[in-house]
Design a protein around this motif. Structure first.
Motif, short mmCIF file in Angstrom:
data_model
loop_
_atom_site.label_atom_id
_atom_site.label_comp_id
_atom_site.label_asym_id
_atom_site.label_seq_id
_atom_site.Cartn_x
_atom_site.Cartn_y
_atom_site.Cartn_z
N GLU A 219 -2.54 3.54 -6.82
CA GLU A 219 -2.69 4.99 -6.89
C GLU A 219 -1.50 5.63 -6.20
O GLU A 219 -1.12 5.23 -5.10
N ASP A 220 -0.90 6.61 -6.85
CA ASP A 220 0.31 7.26 -6.33
C ASP A 220 0.04 8.75 -6.22
O ASP A 220 -0.27 9.41 -7.22
N ASP A 221 0.11 9.30 -5.00
CA ASP A 221 -0.20 10.71 -4.77
C ASP A 221 0.96 11.36 -4.04
O ASP A 221 1.21 11.08 -2.87
N LEU A 222 1.68 12.24 -4.73
CA LEU A 222 2.87 12.89 -4.16
C LEU A 222 2.64 14.36 -3.87
O LEU A 222 3.59 15.11 -3.63
N MET A 291 6.89 8.52 4.72
CA MET A 291 7.70 7.70 3.83
C MET A 291 6.93 6.50 3.30
O MET A 291 7.48 5.69 2.56
N MET A 292 5.65 6.37 3.69
CA MET A 292 4.90 5.20 3.25
C MET A 292 3.49 5.53 2.79
O MET A 292 2.72 4.63 2.48
N ALA A 293 3.13 6.80 2.75
CA ALA A 293 1.72 7.13 2.55
C ALA A 293 1.36 7.45 1.11
O ALA A 293 0.20 7.68 0.82
N ALA A 294 2.30 7.45 0.20
CA ALA A 294 2.01 7.97 -1.13
C ALA A 294 1.38 6.95 -2.07
O ALA A 294 0.69 7.32 -3.00
N GLU A 295 1.59 5.66 -1.84
CA GLU A 295 1.23 4.67 -2.83
C GLU A 295 0.24 3.66 -2.24
O GLU A 295 0.51 3.04 -1.21
N ALA A 320 3.88 -6.34 -8.18
CA ALA A 320 3.92 -5.29 -7.16
C ALA A 320 4.69 -5.71 -5.91
O ALA A 320 4.19 -5.59 -4.80
N PRO A 321 5.93 -6.23 -6.05
CA PRO A 321 6.65 -6.70 -4.86
C PRO A 321 6.96 -5.55 -3.90
O PRO A 321 7.19 -4.42 -4.31
N GLY A 322 6.98 -5.86 -2.60
CA GLY A 322 7.31 -4.85 -1.61
C GLY A 322 6.69 -5.18 -0.27
O GLY A 322 6.04 -6.20 -0.08
N VAL A 323 6.92 -4.29 0.69
CA VAL A 323 6.37 -4.41 2.03
C VAL A 323 5.33 -3.31 2.21
O VAL A 323 5.56 -2.16 1.86
N GLU A 340 -10.51 -8.71 -0.38
CA GLU A 340 -9.86 -7.56 -1.00
C GLU A 340 -9.02 -6.84 0.05
O GLU A 340 -9.50 -6.55 1.14
N HIS A 341 -7.78 -6.55 -0.27
CA HIS A 341 -6.85 -5.88 0.64
C HIS A 341 -6.47 -4.52 0.07
O HIS A 341 -6.13 -4.40 -1.11
N THR A 342 -6.50 -3.49 0.92
CA THR A 342 -6.00 -2.17 0.55
C THR A 342 -4.71 -1.95 1.31
O THR A 342 -4.67 -2.01 2.54
N LEU A 343 -3.62 -1.71 0.57
CA LEU A 343 -2.28 -1.70 1.13
C LEU A 343 -1.57 -0.39 0.82
O LEU A 343 -1.70 0.15 -0.28
N ARG A 344 -0.78 0.09 1.80
CA ARG A 344 0.10 1.24 1.56
C ARG A 344 1.53 0.75 1.52
O ARG A 344 2.02 0.15 2.48
#
Length: 349
Positions: A219-222, A291-295, A320-323, A340-344
């Motif tokens: 989910e992406d919220d800008l 800088m990290m809360a949108a996705e 979905a590669p990334g940190v 189940e993991h929820t990640l930002r």
């Protein structure tokens, strides 16, 4: 550690009294442990258990223990606040819900106005408040920040957990949480980066845990993205208003001033803060959190019992590669159970 074989799996439910195990509960079906870093009480246990008759639920502790390939992994300590008696299939058991030991600080309330004297250290008072709640096991990273004025900020009846978390917030520490061994953890809220990755998930590396499902939800919220952050502290005893500003001017960031223009967030106004340096850290924290809360990404993995609160996770490979910062997880405590993991995602691009 990649999944190369079926792991030897078992579970045990210890009952503790004064840190000493004296009995065990018996599980009836699968249970679950979940963590949400945004909650005041971070971890929750749910499950059906046959409890020992001598258990005192508000003073004894439940400690689920996951045993993988002969190695024991405690999954926290819980106070069973709810135990609904059920008879089903010829068996009598309790449908239980329990909370980690933040519950002790939530149920303890100030019985008189709290007086904090100028010059006393934040972390000294936080430890004193923990002890007032009966929380005696704590791992504390001490801070040299001290109260800049005498304070009586909280009314009688305020939950001590609210006081502790307010003090932690003023020195840019993570809100109160408990580790798998049942220790209170007090430490700085560090800016997530590739240097402090704690877990790796992906299909292709020996150092990675395997993903159970080659799928994810994102989910992406800008809507509320900003790049200029102002924090003010106006307290008559400080003499003058303190102010700190932090600007996202990183040209590599999609949200930076150079790429989006100046978009100021509503100013944050604090009643108290330890120092100008602490105020600046507070503003900087708002900047890097933006800088990290949108996705938000949700993935499923095999059970990994060494996750704690707010860990930094790397996803590798094509999926979905990334940190990411882990804001929550949920473990199904059963053979073949998933996590189940929820990640930002950390959005420095």
């Amino acid at each position: 550690m990649r999944m190369k074989h079926v792991r030897d799996f078992s579970l045990r439910y210890d009952i503790l009294r004064g840190k000493i195990k004296y009995a065990e509960a018996e599980a009836v079906g699968a249970a679950a442990v979940s963590m949400d870093a945004r909650r005041k009480i971070k971890q929750v246990f749910t499950g059906d258990l046959i409890l020992p008759e001598q258990m005192e639920r508000l003073t004894d502790r439940l400690r689920p223990v996951l045993i993988l390939d002969g190695t024991e992994y405690p999954l926290g300590q819980f106070i069973l606040t709810t135990a609904k008696q059920v008879r089903e299939g010829g068996r009598c058991f309790c449908r239980c819900e329990g909370y980690d030991l933040c519950f002790l600080a939530q149920r303890t309330r100030l019985e008189e106005r709290l007086f904090l004297q100028s010059g006393e250290r934040y972390t000294d008072w936080i430890q004193a408040l923990l002890q007032q709640c009966g929380i005696l096991s704590a791992i504390v990273e001490d801070s040299d920040e001290t109260f800049s004025t005498d304070r009586e900020d909280w009314e009688i009846g305020t939950p001590v957990l609210d006081v502790i978390n307010s003090l932690l917030d003023e020195i840019s520490y993570r809100s109160l949480w408990f580790d798998a061994q049942g220790n209170a953890r007090i430490g700085p809220l560090l800016e997530p980066s590739v240097e402090n990755i704690q877990h790796r998930y992906g299909p292709g590396r020996e150092s990675s845990y395997a993903l159970v499902k080659e799928a994810y939800e994102r989910e992406d919220d800008l809507f509320d993205v900003c790049n200029v952050f102002m924090v003010q502290c106006e307290n008559p005893e400080l003499g003058e208003m303190m102010q700190a500003v932090s600007v996202n001017d990183d040209p590599a960031s999609a949200f930076s001033v150079s790429r989006q223009g100046r978009i100021m967030a509503p100013p944050i106004r604090l009643d108290n803060i330890a120092s100008q340096a602490a105020l600046q850290r507070y503003a900087d924290r708002l900047r890097w959190q933006s800088m990290m809360a949108a996705e938000t990404t949700v993935i499923d993995t095999a059970l990994n019992p060494v996750h704690q609160c707010g860990d930094i996770v790397a996803l590798e490979g094509d999926l979905a590669p990334g940190v990411y910062e882990e804001t929550g997880w949920a473990m199904e405590l059963a053979p073949g159970g998933m996590m189940e993991h929820t990640l930002r995602r950390i959005l420095y691009r």
